[in-house]
Design a protein around this motif. Sequence first.
Motif, PDB file in Angstrom:
ATOM      1  N   ALA A   1      -3.790   6.065  -2.483  1.00 56.44           N
ATOM      2  CA  ALA A   1      -5.050   5.390  -2.188  1.00 56.44           C
ATOM      3  C   ALA A   1      -5.017   3.938  -2.648  1.00 56.44           C
ATOM      4  O   ALA A   1      -5.527   3.042  -1.967  1.00 56.44           O
ATOM      5  N   ARG A   2      -4.406   3.688  -3.806  1.00 57.03           N
ATOM      6  CA  ARG A   2      -4.364   2.327  -4.357  1.00 57.03           C
ATOM      7  C   ARG A   2      -3.522   1.387  -3.485  1.00 57.03           C
ATOM      8  O   ARG A   2      -3.912   0.237  -3.238  1.00 57.03           O
ATOM      9  N   TYR A   3      -2.368   1.877  -3.019  1.00 55.81           N
ATOM     10  CA  TYR A   3      -1.444   0.994  -2.314  1.00 55.81           C
ATOM     11  C   TYR A   3      -1.297   1.292  -0.824  1.00 55.81           C
ATOM     12  O   TYR A   3      -0.476   0.686  -0.145  1.00 55.81           O
TER      13      TYR A   3
ATOM     14  N   GLY B   1      -0.606  -5.236  -5.182  1.00 53.10           N
ATOM     15  CA  GLY B   1      -0.242  -4.701  -3.879  1.00 53.10           C
ATOM     16  C   GLY B   1       1.066  -5.305  -3.408  1.00 53.10           C
ATOM     17  O   GLY B   1       1.814  -5.896  -4.177  1.00 53.10           O
ATOM     18  N   LEU B   2       1.357  -5.142  -2.132  1.00 50.79           N
ATOM     19  CA  LEU B   2       2.578  -5.666  -1.523  1.00 50.79           C
ATOM     20  C   LEU B   2       2.240  -6.783  -0.544  1.00 50.79           C
ATOM     21  O   LEU B   2       1.226  -6.705   0.142  1.00 50.79           O
TER      22      LEU B   2
ATOM     23  N   TYR C   1       8.406  -3.900  -2.021  1.00 51.52           N
ATOM     24  CA  TYR C   1       8.588  -2.575  -2.611  1.00 51.52           C
ATOM     25  C   TYR C   1       8.199  -2.657  -4.086  1.00 51.52           C
ATOM     26  O   TYR C   1       8.132  -3.740  -4.672  1.00 51.52           O
ATOM     27  N   LEU C   2       7.934  -1.513  -4.674  1.00 51.78           N
ATOM     28  CA  LEU C   2       7.603  -1.436  -6.101  1.00 51.78           C
ATOM     29  C   LEU C   2       8.417  -0.310  -6.715  1.00 51.78           C
ATOM     30  O   LEU C   2       8.361   0.826  -6.244  1.00 51.78           O
ATOM     31  N   TRP C   3       9.179  -0.609  -7.767  1.00 53.62           N
ATOM     32  CA  TRP C   3       9.915   0.471  -8.424  1.00 53.62           C
ATOM     33  C   TRP C   3       9.308   0.817  -9.784  1.00 53.62           C
ATOM     34  O   TRP C   3       9.748   1.761 -10.433  1.00 53.62           O
TER      35      TRP C   3
ATOM     36  N   GLU D   1       3.536   1.334   7.837  1.00 55.81           N
ATOM     37  CA  GLU D   1       3.131   2.397   6.928  1.00 55.81           C
ATOM     38  C   GLU D   1       4.121   2.495   5.762  1.00 55.81           C
ATOM     39  O   GLU D   1       5.329   2.378   5.932  1.00 55.81           O
ATOM     40  N   ILE D   2       3.581   2.726   4.572  1.00 55.39           N
ATOM     41  CA  ILE D   2       4.349   2.699   3.330  1.00 55.39           C
ATOM     42  C   ILE D   2       4.749   4.121   2.937  1.00 55.39           C
ATOM     43  O   ILE D   2       3.974   5.063   3.106  1.00 55.39           O
TER      44      ILE D   2
END
Length: 526
Positions: free
Chosen positions: A477-479, A62-63, A52-54, A443-444
């Motif tokens: 689009a980026r992640y 990326g992840l 995850y990214l906060w 899916e994110i």
Amino acid sequence: MTWRLYLLLFLLGLGGALTIASFQDYPGYMDADYYFAGGLQLIQGKGFTEPYLWNYLDDPAGLPHPSHTYWLPLSSILAALSMFLTGQQTYAAARLIFILIAACIPPLTARLALDFTDRRALALTSGLLAVFSIFHAPFLPVTDNFAPFMFLGGLIFLLAKDERHWVFGLLGVLAGLMNLARSDGLLWLGLLGLLSLWRAQDYVLRTQITHYVSPLTLYIFRAFPLTLLGYLLIMGPWYARNLSVFGSLMAPGGDRILWLTNYNDTFAFPAEQVNLQSWLAAGWQAALKVRFWALGMNAQNAIGAQGGILLFPFILVGVWQARRDLRVRLAAIGWLLLLAVMTLIFPLAGARGGFFHAGVAFQPLWWALAPLGLEQTVSAIRRRGFLDERAYSIFRVALVGLCALLTVVVLQKRIFQLGWQWEEELYVKVERFLVEQGAQPNEIVIALNPPGYYLVSGRSAIVAPPGGPQTLLALAARYGASYYILEKEGVLPEYRGLYDQTEQYVGIEYLGEVEDARIFALSPAH
């Protein structure tokens, strides 16, 4: 103080922490969610990584992403250790050490108070003030750094009285743990350096060798090196990890916090737009305005949360009464430095919780001094003939009783009226809705609280950025994000049209609503 009284305070602290924890099925807010999720990653053998990214301050590729680049890992390590000891990977298990630490704070506070007063009644009062901690009470049992930071700060003030050299090494270990908990914990290494210098100066004056040995020489070659060694025993491995992962002692992106023009810049995408030029472009008037605002917010925090409203004047009197004690001087300097840093250098982060978090390290000392200040105040009134000898006991009991009442009021509002875990409970329902809509496990989603969403769903999540729908699509689009959860509580002006469905955007499809949260499918390629 007998061991029975210390045990009583421990049991009261334990009972209070367990009672509060029984109403907290989830961490309740993003910081605590983050530390618990980090503990799960560790106990599951995934190391210091996060799905995850906060924030985007370090321009993540990326992840999964290297974890604890902004918040430091001590609380996650404690959560993982708790789960290891219990053999369960649940939030209830992760809180074990935090609850035990919270239970240790009242007896520690009483012991510290005994150093200043040498009177059992005042020390017991201090311990009870730590039991009924008012604004801190909801946060001590959760997987955040409140309880560890408070306990470590109290230990430092307790041990700082000891002049033996090995104690400086132990103090360095504690300073390292403070820094491993929070980045502003580094302040404590500097404070211990100052303490070493003061101790060296006292030694020179006592032994009357001023003409032969300078205090600075003793500072360099005796006490502080042991403190620094103890600090590096804790922080050295973490710095080595950063060097290995990032090629630097500190994780990248942290310096961007200096250039925030509003709090939402913390979540800006791309983060490169948060820089010195953008800060200068906002103008000096904006910079001054936010710092005056931060000063006001931090002052409210000092009086309300740290001063416990009722205790604040008695803490000031107690500090003045014990001003000759080096530890009190150290605390006053440290607190003023912290206030300056959280007002002038990091005003937005400081006013939005940083000062509240970091200030808890001084709390055991304030509780230890408050009954002393109360006694001095009552004595001053008695000298004018207004009170009799029973006033001391009556006012001590009344003070503890009022703090207990305020603690109950705060808990009722924070846990029941506002809803402690409303966001995690919302995310459980949102995840169920997404699965019904055909969302795949890989899916994110984009949400306000990515660690919290991950905890309840196991789905990777990233934080919603300011900037509006076009920024949202660029982020997706980026992640590779597929869904956006737009919560009513966190609607920024640039997303108001999207939330009210008054504006339509190509690549953003409305799917439905779950308890005032609007859910959208994202197709940035379109």
